[in-house]
Design a protein around this motif. Structure first.
Motif, mmCIF file in Angstrom:
data_model
loop_
_atom_site.group_PDB
_atom_site.id
_atom_site.type_symbol
_atom_site.label_atom_id
_atom_site.label_comp_id
_atom_site.label_asym_id
_atom_site.label_seq_id
_atom_site.Cartn_x
_atom_site.Cartn_y
_atom_site.Cartn_z
ATOM 1 N N UNK A 52 0.861 -1.257 -0.188
ATOM 2 C CA UNK A 52 0.048 -0.152 0.083
ATOM 3 C C UNK A 52 0.859 1.347 0.046
ATOM 4 N N UNK A 53 2.090 1.060 0.759
ATOM 5 C CA UNK A 53 2.744 2.585 0.868
ATOM 6 C C UNK A 53 3.456 2.733 -0.312
ATOM 7 N N UNK A 54 4.152 1.810 -0.816
ATOM 8 C CA UNK A 54 4.875 1.946 -1.994
ATOM 9 C C UNK A 54 4.133 2.244 -3.181
ATOM 10 N N UNK A 55 2.928 1.821 -3.561
ATOM 11 C CA UNK A 55 1.931 2.353 -4.311
ATOM 12 C C UNK A 55 1.664 3.678 -4.253
ATOM 13 N N UNK A 56 2.113 4.389 -3.164
ATOM 14 C CA UNK A 56 1.711 6.048 -2.919
ATOM 15 C C UNK A 56 3.099 6.824 -3.528
ATOM 16 N N UNK A 57 4.201 5.963 -4.030
ATOM 17 C CA UNK A 57 5.319 6.507 -4.404
ATOM 18 C C UNK A 57 5.957 5.714 -5.815
ATOM 19 N N UNK A 58 6.973 5.050 -5.398
ATOM 20 C CA UNK A 58 7.776 4.413 -6.191
ATOM 21 C C UNK A 58 6.892 3.713 -7.346
ATOM 22 N N UNK A 59 5.672 2.913 -6.722
ATOM 23 C CA UNK A 59 4.820 2.084 -7.848
ATOM 24 C C UNK A 59 3.430 2.992 -7.926
ATOM 25 N N UNK A 60 3.488 4.264 -7.910
ATOM 26 C CA UNK A 60 2.322 4.821 -7.976
ATOM 27 C C UNK A 60 1.708 4.898 -9.549
ATOM 28 N N UNK A 80 14.455 -3.506 -5.060
ATOM 29 C CA UNK A 80 14.736 -2.566 -4.013
ATOM 30 C C UNK A 80 14.990 -3.532 -2.713
ATOM 31 N N UNK A 81 14.320 -4.551 -2.753
ATOM 32 C CA UNK A 81 14.724 -5.709 -1.515
ATOM 33 C C UNK A 81 16.162 -6.042 -1.425
ATOM 34 N N UNK A 82 16.347 -6.250 -2.558
ATOM 35 C CA UNK A 82 17.902 -6.849 -2.810
ATOM 36 C C UNK A 82 19.034 -5.807 -2.430
ATOM 37 N N UNK A 83 18.684 -4.595 -2.677
ATOM 38 C CA UNK A 83 19.343 -3.475 -2.515
ATOM 39 C C UNK A 83 19.528 -3.255 -0.908
ATOM 40 N N UNK A 84 18.651 -3.486 -0.171
ATOM 41 C CA UNK A 84 18.679 -3.540 1.312
ATOM 42 C C UNK A 84 19.491 -4.643 1.667
ATOM 43 N N UNK A 85 19.173 -5.892 1.158
ATOM 44 C CA UNK A 85 20.021 -7.015 1.667
ATOM 45 C C UNK A 85 21.459 -6.849 1.390
ATOM 46 N N UNK A 118 10.646 -15.323 -9.180
ATOM 47 C CA UNK A 118 11.687 -14.570 -9.716
ATOM 48 C C UNK A 118 12.368 -13.806 -8.765
ATOM 49 N N UNK A 119 11.839 -13.183 -7.536
ATOM 50 C CA UNK A 119 12.589 -12.506 -6.796
ATOM 51 C C UNK A 119 13.528 -13.444 -5.803
ATOM 52 N N UNK A 120 12.968 -14.528 -5.611
ATOM 53 C CA UNK A 120 13.995 -15.409 -5.007
ATOM 54 C C UNK A 120 14.978 -15.670 -5.786
ATOM 55 N N UNK A 121 14.781 -15.948 -6.908
ATOM 56 C CA UNK A 121 16.080 -16.016 -7.934
ATOM 57 C C UNK A 121 17.110 -15.024 -8.114
ATOM 58 N N UNK A 126 8.534 -7.136 -9.372
ATOM 59 C CA UNK A 126 9.725 -6.986 -9.977
ATOM 60 C C UNK A 126 10.407 -5.761 -9.435
ATOM 61 N N UNK A 127 10.049 -4.512 -9.369
ATOM 62 C CA UNK A 127 10.584 -3.391 -8.860
ATOM 63 C C UNK A 127 11.026 -3.610 -7.206
ATOM 64 N N UNK A 128 9.922 -4.200 -6.480
ATOM 65 C CA UNK A 128 9.863 -4.306 -4.955
ATOM 66 C C UNK A 128 11.249 -5.274 -4.629
ATOM 67 N N UNK A 129 11.176 -6.330 -5.576
ATOM 68 C CA UNK A 129 12.311 -7.352 -5.378
ATOM 69 C C UNK A 129 13.644 -6.795 -5.544
#
Ligand SMILES: Nc1ncnc2c1ncn2[C@@H]1O[C@H](COP(=O)(O)OS(=O)(=O)O)[C@@H](OP(=O)(O)O)[C@H]1O
Ligand SMILES: Nc1ncnc2c1ncn2[C@@H]1O[C@H](COP(=O)(O)OP(=O)(O)O)[C@@H](O)[C@H]1O
Length: 210
Positions: free
Chosen positions: A61-69, A88-93, A113-116, A83-86
């Motif tokens: 819900x929150x990312x749909x207010x910005x990055x994914x709006x 971003x998550x990888x960058x944090x990791x 695909x995100x797992x991979x 895909x985008x969220x995956x």
């Protein structure tokens, strides 16, 4: 990709992990709207914070207010959302943090695909499992009511599919377990598998010299 070159960085994931004093991984929550993803993800982030563990929280819900709006709820847009969220998550990791994501992420292929994208053990799928009728009864945002009235097209579980994970690392039945106990189950998993240490980190404070 033409005319684009990858720049190596001096600091690597291991350097960040060493300075943070813990491992890093994605905790990928998936489940129907109202299953409890946001509530449990928030509870987990608070418990990790109390243990001095660095964790980010990405909520659909929150990312749909910005990055994914620019994205809606067609199958294609949901795929792009994940895909985008995956990424971003990888960058944090890669920067040594846990990244907790709370997205319906209804398609098995998108989650796979995100797992991979990540090395093994750095993607922990958390299936927040609650029967549709329980989610619909909770209806915290009144969306199921609207969807049943035909006011929201392609609503997950009603007029759009949800593909449940077959091999999630963690499965939580929120019809049977409280938010608090669900969060504790996830922390226990992280401790059991050695992602985090069970002893509480001493309180720390910083004095900034000017
Ligand atoms: N058509 C439709 N289907 C499902 N959900 C809808 C829809 N329209 C709006 N919403 C609201 O958007 C939230 C889901 O966004 P996500 O980014 O998690 O969805 S997805 O992963 O791309 O499927 C979802 O949040 P949660 O209830 O927290 O799951 C809803 O609040
Ligand atoms: N055992 C439970 N686990 C999670 N949420 C619960 C539980 N029991 C009741 N709820 C309520 O159900 C709703 C779940 O909403 P939310 O966390 O936003 O789910 P989601 O992010 O999956 O849409 C909240 O209002 C929460 O308080």
């Amino acid at each position: 990709m033409s005319n684009v070159t990858w720049h190596d960085t001096f600091l690597q994931k291991e350097d960040y992990r060493r300075s943070h004093g813990h491992y890093s991984a994605v905790l990928w929550f998936t489940g129907l709207s109202g299953s409890g993803k946001s509530s449990i993800a928030n509870a987990v982030s608070k418990l990790l914070h109390e243990k001095g563990i660095h964790a980010s929280l990405l909520d659909g819900d929150n990312l749909r207010h910005g990055l994914n709006n620019d994205l809606g709820f067609s199958a294609e847009d949901r795929t792009e959302n994940i895909r985008r969220t995956g990424e971003v998550a990888k960058l944090f990791v890669d920067h040594g943090l846990f990244c907790i994501t709370a997205f319906i992420s209804p398609y098995q292929e998108d989650r796979q695909r995100v797992r991979a994208l990540l090395p093994q053990n750095e993607f922990i799928e958390v299936f927040v499992d609650a029967p549709l009728d329980v989610c619909e009864q909770r209806d915290p945002k009144g969306l199921y009511k609207k969807a049943r009235a035909g006011q929201i097209p392609s609503f997950t579980g009603i007029s759009a599919p949800y593909e449940a994970p077959e091999k999630a690392e963690i499965v939580i039945n929120t019809a049977l377990k409280s938010i608090e106990d669900s969060a504790k189950q996830i922390i226990a998993y992280l401790e059991d598998k050695g992602y985090i240490h069970s002893e509480k980190k001493a309180e720390r404070s910083w004095e900034i010299q000017t």
